[in-house]
Design a protein around this motif. Structure first.
Motif, mmCIF file in Angstrom:
data_model
loop_
_atom_site.group_PDB
_atom_site.id
_atom_site.type_symbol
_atom_site.label_atom_id
_atom_site.label_comp_id
_atom_site.label_asym_id
_atom_site.label_seq_id
_atom_site.Cartn_x
_atom_site.Cartn_y
_atom_site.Cartn_z
ATOM 1 N N ASN A 145 29.588 -43.638 -12.928
ATOM 2 C CA ASN A 145 29.523 -45.017 -13.410
ATOM 3 C C ASN A 145 30.847 -45.765 -13.247
ATOM 4 O O ASN A 145 30.884 -46.891 -12.753
ATOM 5 N N ILE A 146 31.930 -45.144 -13.666
ATOM 6 C CA ILE A 146 33.236 -45.816 -13.567
ATOM 7 C C ILE A 146 33.531 -46.204 -12.126
ATOM 8 O O ILE A 146 33.901 -47.357 -11.834
ATOM 9 N N ASN A 149 31.385 -49.000 -10.588
ATOM 10 C CA ASN A 149 31.855 -50.308 -11.068
ATOM 11 C C ASN A 149 33.106 -50.757 -10.319
ATOM 12 O O ASN A 149 33.191 -51.900 -9.853
ATOM 13 N N GLU A 150 34.075 -49.890 -10.241
ATOM 14 C CA GLU A 150 35.358 -50.249 -9.633
ATOM 15 C C GLU A 150 35.207 -50.530 -8.126
ATOM 16 O O GLU A 150 35.779 -51.486 -7.611
ATOM 17 N N PHE A 210 41.952 -49.436 -14.176
ATOM 18 C CA PHE A 210 40.622 -50.044 -14.104
ATOM 19 C C PHE A 210 40.759 -51.560 -13.928
ATOM 20 O O PHE A 210 41.531 -52.211 -14.638
ATOM 21 N N TYR A 213 36.004 -51.933 -15.225
ATOM 22 C CA TYR A 213 35.359 -50.998 -16.156
ATOM 23 C C TYR A 213 35.980 -51.098 -17.553
ATOM 24 O O TYR A 213 37.208 -51.008 -17.711
ATOM 25 N N GLU A 229 29.695 -58.024 -18.900
ATOM 26 C CA GLU A 229 29.149 -56.689 -19.132
ATOM 27 C C GLU A 229 27.643 -56.804 -19.245
ATOM 28 O O GLU A 229 27.133 -57.622 -20.012
ATOM 29 N N THR A 237 27.542 -51.923 -17.037
ATOM 30 C CA THR A 237 28.068 -52.427 -15.767
ATOM 31 C C THR A 237 29.024 -53.569 -16.072
ATOM 32 O O THR A 237 28.733 -54.416 -16.923
#
Ligand code: ZN
Length: 246
Positions: A145-146, A149-150, A210, A213, A229, A237
Motif C-alpha cells: 500500500n505505501i 501510493n508513493e 513519504f 502516504y 485521503e 489511498t
C-alpha cells in the motif's frame, strides 16, 4: 525443531526429518516468500504479519512465540518468532516456484522482466483502479500500500484511474516510479510505522521521505494543494489532486 505447528497453514509433520542432515545450498526470495534451498527440497518461509527471523545460538532459550528453529551444525540457530502466527513454514520437493502459493506471482519489480511494456500488457484487460491493480501480486510482486501510493504520486497518476486507460508511455513512467520508490525505500532500510526492523535489528526511516502516504489534509510538498485521503479496497489511498490529475 518445530514447537508449534499452528501457523497460517500447519507446518508439515515430517518437516524435521526432511530437513535434517541437508545442506543449505542457496537462499532466494520470491514475492514475500523466503526460499531456503536444501538440495532435496526447499524450505519456504513467509513472515506473515508479525514474523521475524533471528540468528541466535543454540543455548538461547525459546520464548512462547518462537515456533520454529532451523538448527545449523555450527551452533547457530535461525529462529522464527511470530506472535500472531500468520507466517508459514512449508516444504516443497522439486521446483519451489511450482508451489501453488508461488506459481501465480507476477514479475519482481526490480527485475528486468518488469518494465513499461510488461505493465502495459498486464493492464489491458483490467478496468479496476490502477492502485488496486498495482497491489495485485499477479501483476507485479510485492508492491504494498505505501509503495503504490508513493509511486503513483511520482508518476503523476490518479489512483482511481482505470488501469486499462493508461497509455504505454504512462505505464513506462509508472514502472520507473515503482522501481525508484522501492530502491529508495531499500536504501532507507524500509518503512517503520510500528515495529518493523530490518535483519540488522534497525528500524527503517523511509517514512520520513513519504510524499503522500499518511499526509491526508496536509499541503503537497511539490504544489501546496491539500493531499486527499480516500478508501480503496479497505485500504487508505493518498494523492495530490493537482500533481495527479488523471
Ligand atoms: Zn501536488
Amino acid at each position: 525443531m518445530v514447537r508449534n505447528r499452528a501457523l497460517r497453514r500447519p507446518v508439515p509433520r515430517r518437516l524435521p526429518q526432511l530437513v535434517a542432515g541437508t545442506t543449505v545450498r542457496a537462499l532466494a526470495r520470491r514475492g514475500k516468500y523466503l526460499l531456503v534451498d536444501c538440495g532435496a527440497g526447499t524450505l519456504i518461509v513467509h513472515l506473515g504479519m508479525s514474523g521475524r527471523l533471528w540468528v541466535v545460538n543454540d543455548a538461547t532459550p525459546a520464548t512462547v512465540h518462537d515456533h520454529f528453529d532451523l538448527v545449523l551444525d555450527n551452533g547457530a540457530v535461525v529462529r522464527l518468532r511470530d506472535p500472531r502466527r500468520f507466517g508459514l513454514v512449508l516444504w516443497q520437493a522439486g521446483d519451489p516456484l511450482a508451489h501453488a502459493l508461488l506459481a501465480n506471482i507476477g514479475p519482481e519489480p526490480l527485475s528486468p522482466a518488469f518494465n513499461g511494456g510488461a505493465l502495459h500488457a498486464a493492464t489491458r484487460r483490467r478496468s479496476a483502479a490502477i492502485k488496486l491493480v498495482l497491489m495485485d501480486s499477479r501483476v507485479v510482486a510485492g508492491v504494498g500500500n505505501i509503495y503504490a501510493n508513493e509511486a503513483l504520486f511520482h508518476a503523476g497518476i490518479r489512483p482511481r484511474t482505470p488501469a486499462h486507460r493508461l497509455s504505454r508511455a504512462r505505464c513506462a513512467t509508472l514502472a520507473q516510479a515503482i522501481r525508484k520508490t522501492l530502491e529508495q525505500a531499500i536504501v532507507a532500510g524500509g518503512s517503520s510505522l510500528r515495529d518493523y526492523v530490518g535483519s540488522d535489528g534497525m528500524a527503517g526511516n523511509f517514512q520520513s521521505q513519504f510524499t503522500v502516504y499518511g499526509r491526508g489534509g496536509e499541503p503537497c510538498q511539490r504544489c501546496n494543494a491539500t493531499i486527499r485521503e480516500i478508501r480503496q479496497g479497505q485500504r487508505s489511498t493518498f494523492y495530490c489532486p493537482r500533481c495527479q490529475r488523471r
